[in-house]
Motif scaffolding. Structure first.
Motif: not given
Length: 121
Positions: A7-11, A19-22, A90-91, A118-119
């Motif tokens: 979780s934590g992805g976005g634009l 900050r990504l979490s797993c 971006t990925a 996405t940046v």
């Protein structure tokens, strides 16, 4: 059943942070080596950051000094703090574990479904 849920992805705009979490389940998390990979459109999946069971970290050169991987064994979670983001970041980002399902199993690699980052420029 092994599950890795990111979780934590976005634009985000160039220069921003995410900050990504797993969160992991079904594995012996404390004994697992945890990784973040990413795959951009048309490119191969690449290893971005790793953290071993004893907390040692490693990064691909392109994110060194900008990204930080960490883990919380009490919560079965691994994080990727990303700063100074650029469009080249971006990925789809994947959480991965090299882990055992139980004490008698062998080590295997497991994957999450990924979260899009996405940046914008």
């Amino acid at each position: 059943q092994v599950q890795l849920v990111e979780s934590g992805g976005g634009l985000v705009q160039t220069g921003g942070s995410l900050r990504l979490s797993c969160v992991a389940s079904g594995i012996g998390f404390a004994m697992a080596d945890m990784d973040w990979y990413r795959q951009a459109p048309g490119k191969q999946r690449e290893l971005v950051a790793s953290i071993t069971r004893d907390g040692s970290t490693n990064y691909v050169d392109s994110v060194e000094g900008r990204f930080t991987i960490s883990r919380d064994n009490a919560k079965n979670m691994v994080f990727l703090q990303m700063t100074s983001l650029s469009p080249e970041d971006t990925a789809v980002y994947f959480c991965s574990a090299y882990a055992k399902r139980n004490i008698v199993a062998r080590f295997q690699r497991y994957w999450g479904q990924g979260t899009q980052v996405t940046v914008s420029s």
